[in-house]
Design an enzyme around this catalytic site. Structure first.
Site, PDB file in Angstrom:
ATOM      1  N   ARG A  71       0.835  -1.209   0.000  1.00 56.30           N
ATOM      2  CA  ARG A  71       0.000   0.000   0.000  1.00 56.30           C
ATOM      3  C   ARG A  71       0.867   1.255   0.000  1.00 56.30           C
ATOM      4  O   ARG A  71       0.530   2.251  -0.650  1.00 56.30           O
ATOM      5  CB  ARG A  71      -0.934   0.005   1.211  1.00 56.30           C
ATOM      6  CG  ARG A  71      -2.061  -1.015   1.100  1.00 56.30           C
ATOM      7  CD  ARG A  71      -3.008  -0.952   2.282  1.00 56.30           C
ATOM      8  NE  ARG A  71      -3.842   0.260   2.267  1.00 56.30           N
ATOM      9  CZ  ARG A  71      -4.682   0.586   3.247  1.00 56.30           C
ATOM     10  NH1 ARG A  71      -4.801  -0.194   4.309  1.00 56.30           N
ATOM     11  NH2 ARG A  71      -5.412   1.675   3.182  1.00 56.30           N
ATOM     12  N   HIS A 119      -8.284   7.530  11.139  1.00 52.81           N
ATOM     13  CA  HIS A 119      -7.746   6.170  11.063  1.00 52.81           C
ATOM     14  C   HIS A 119      -6.223   6.140  11.004  1.00 52.81           C
ATOM     15  O   HIS A 119      -5.637   5.127  10.644  1.00 52.81           O
ATOM     16  CB  HIS A 119      -8.359   5.425   9.866  1.00 52.81           C
ATOM     17  CG  HIS A 119      -9.826   5.138  10.047  1.00 52.81           C
ATOM     18  ND1 HIS A 119     -10.638   4.664   9.039  1.00 52.81           N
ATOM     19  CD2 HIS A 119     -10.614   5.246  11.143  1.00 52.81           C
ATOM     20  CE1 HIS A 119     -11.878   4.507   9.509  1.00 52.81           C
ATOM     21  NE2 HIS A 119     -11.884   4.858  10.772  1.00 52.81           N
TER      22      HIS A 119
HETATM   23  P1  OAD Z   1     -15.261   2.369   0.861  1.00 52.06           P
HETATM   24  O1  OAD Z   1     -14.417   1.603  -0.094  1.00 52.06           O
HETATM   25  O2  OAD Z   1     -16.146   1.606   1.764  1.00 52.06           O
HETATM   26  O3  OAD Z   1     -16.195   3.378   0.052  1.00 52.06           O
HETATM   27  C1  OAD Z   1     -15.696   4.211  -0.972  1.00 52.06           C
HETATM   28  C2  OAD Z   1     -16.828   5.101  -1.448  1.00 52.06           C
HETATM   29  O4  OAD Z   1     -16.329   5.997  -2.410  1.00 52.06           O
HETATM   30  C3  OAD Z   1     -17.988   4.340  -2.118  1.00 52.06           C
HETATM   31  O5  OAD Z   1     -19.214   4.812  -1.579  1.00 52.06           O
HETATM   32  C4  OAD Z   1     -17.858   4.703  -3.613  1.00 52.06           C
HETATM   33  O6  OAD Z   1     -19.119   4.783  -4.262  1.00 52.06           O
HETATM   34  C5  OAD Z   1     -17.214   6.084  -3.511  1.00 52.06           C
HETATM   35  N1  OAD Z   1     -16.396   6.494  -4.657  1.00 52.06           N
HETATM   36  C6  OAD Z   1     -15.581   5.732  -5.432  1.00 52.06           C
HETATM   37  N2  OAD Z   1     -14.956   6.462  -6.357  1.00 52.06           N
HETATM   38  C7  OAD Z   1     -15.371   7.755  -6.171  1.00 52.06           C
HETATM   39  C8  OAD Z   1     -15.077   9.009  -6.802  1.00 52.06           C
HETATM   40  N3  OAD Z   1     -14.212   9.103  -7.827  1.00 52.06           N
HETATM   41  N4  OAD Z   1     -15.709  10.120  -6.346  1.00 52.06           N
HETATM   42  C9  OAD Z   1     -16.586  10.040  -5.321  1.00 52.06           C
HETATM   43  N5  OAD Z   1     -16.893   8.890  -4.670  1.00 52.06           N
HETATM   44  C10 OAD Z   1     -16.306   7.756  -5.097  1.00 52.06           C
HETATM   45  O7  OAD Z   1     -14.261   3.331   1.661  1.00 52.06           O
HETATM   46  P2  OAD Z   1     -14.526   4.126   3.018  1.00 52.06           P
HETATM   47  O8  OAD Z   1     -15.920   4.576   3.130  1.00 52.06           O
HETATM   48  O9  OAD Z   1     -13.460   5.164   3.118  1.00 52.06           O
HETATM   49  O10 OAD Z   1     -11.178   1.447   7.718  1.00 52.06           O
HETATM   50  O11 OAD Z   1     -14.226   3.024   4.083  1.00 52.06           O
HETATM   51  C11 OAD Z   1     -14.223   3.390   5.430  1.00 52.06           C
HETATM   52  C12 OAD Z   1     -13.251   2.565   6.214  1.00 52.06           C
HETATM   53  O12 OAD Z   1     -13.501   1.175   5.977  1.00 52.06           O
HETATM   54  C13 OAD Z   1     -11.804   2.721   5.808  1.00 52.06           C
HETATM   55  O13 OAD Z   1     -11.188   3.824   6.413  1.00 52.06           O
HETATM   56  C14 OAD Z   1     -11.194   1.442   6.270  1.00 52.06           C
HETATM   57  C15 OAD Z   1     -12.247   0.524   5.712  1.00 52.06           C
HETATM   58  O14 OAD Z   1     -12.330  -0.732   6.219  1.00 52.06           O
HETATM   59  C16 OAD Z   1     -10.197   0.835   8.399  1.00 52.06           C
HETATM   60  O15 OAD Z   1      -9.257   0.311   7.839  1.00 52.06           O
HETATM   61  C17 OAD Z   1     -10.348   0.869   9.882  1.00 52.06           C
END
Ligand code: OAD
Ligand code: ZN
Length: 246
Positions: A71, A119
């Protein structure tokens, strides 16, 4: 052309003083950093409990560090995109805080000053035995697992794993309570406590604005759902605000 930004939202933003922003992996997707969920996501094919929990780390620190080394290689190549940069520009006009779930450090690199990295940060390390904390930007890592310069124990990435307390939670909730406008950008809003912030903001009277390529659980309570890529939406928004700021 770009994304349509409703006039009523521009008006709300011109009257706002305090702004909170919650970001997730989606805001860094256009910098080339994979998101977690969905097809091609980082968690796909990787057992989360092995690489993102303390138990997994204790069992096999080498495996976990190899995962983070990969990563880190990817993130080292990534640059802040126009969405990160737009938020840094907005901070000059508002009392504003960015609360991020991302560990890539791109908000700080883009110039945002008020950043809560809930995080943690992939470029920081801390010792598993003593109180040592530090930065490590070595890519690739010379030694896996890396060792503490003070006591030679194994270092761990200073990131938050599942089941661990997040950083800055009190400040983040305060920001949610006090914001006039609360943006939720590029997060699937499934991991708490970060995912609670939009609901708190809404309860305390903020206008909630979601930016995502698709709807999420937050869409139901959001006052505005701006569907599109983070860079495109923020470009369009900034264009409208700059006209007014001039
Ligand atoms: P996710 O992978 O769960 O969600 C990513 C979001 O970004 C989704 O809702 C997509 O639709 C959206 N997305 C993708 N490309 C995009 C773009 N170009 N513009 C706008 N939106 C877009 O990631 P997180 O919500 O960040 O935690 O996940 C939260 C946490 O879960 C992370 O910090 C990590 C993970 O497990 C830990 O590691 C503790
Ligand atoms: Zn140590």
């Amino acid at each position: 052309m770009g994304i349509h930004i409703p006039d009523s939202l521009v008006k709300v933003l011109l009257e706002a003083r305090k702004i909170g922003v919650l970001t997730g992996a989606g805001i860094s997707a256009e910098s080339g950093i994979p998101t977690f969920r969905g097809s091609g996501g980082l968690w796909e094919g990787y057992p989360v409990e092995k690489v993102a929990t303390v138990e997994g780390f204790v069992e096999d620190p080498e495996l976990v560090w190899r995962f983070y080394d990969e990563r880190r290689k990817n993130i080292a190549r990534a640059k802040p995109n126009r969405a990160h940069i737009a938020l840094a520009e907005m901070e000059k006009h508002y009392d504003m805080w960015v609360i991020t779930q991302n560990i890539d450090g791109l908000h700080l690199e883009a110039g945002s000053k008020n950043v809560i990295e809930m995080h943690g940060n992939i470029w920081r390390v801390r010792c598993t035995s003593c109180d040592y904390r530090g930065e490590n930007r070595e890519v690739p890592l010379g030694e896996i697992p890396p060792r503490c310069p003070k006591c030679n124990s194994i270092l761990r990435p200073d990131v938050v794993w599942f089941g661990e307390p997040v950083y800055g939670v009190e400040k983040a909730f305060q920001v949610a309570r006090e914001s006039d406008v609360f943006f939720v950008i590029g997060t699937s809003a499934q991991v708490h406590p970060a995912a609670s912030l939009p609901y708190i903001a809404k309860d305390y009277g903020a206008t909630v604005v979601e930016v995502n390529i698709e709807k999420t659980p937050v869409s139901i309570i959001a006052d505005y759902v701006l569907l599109g890529r983070a860079t495109e939406v923020l470009d369009s928004l900034l264009r409208r605000l700059r006209e007014a700021w001039r």
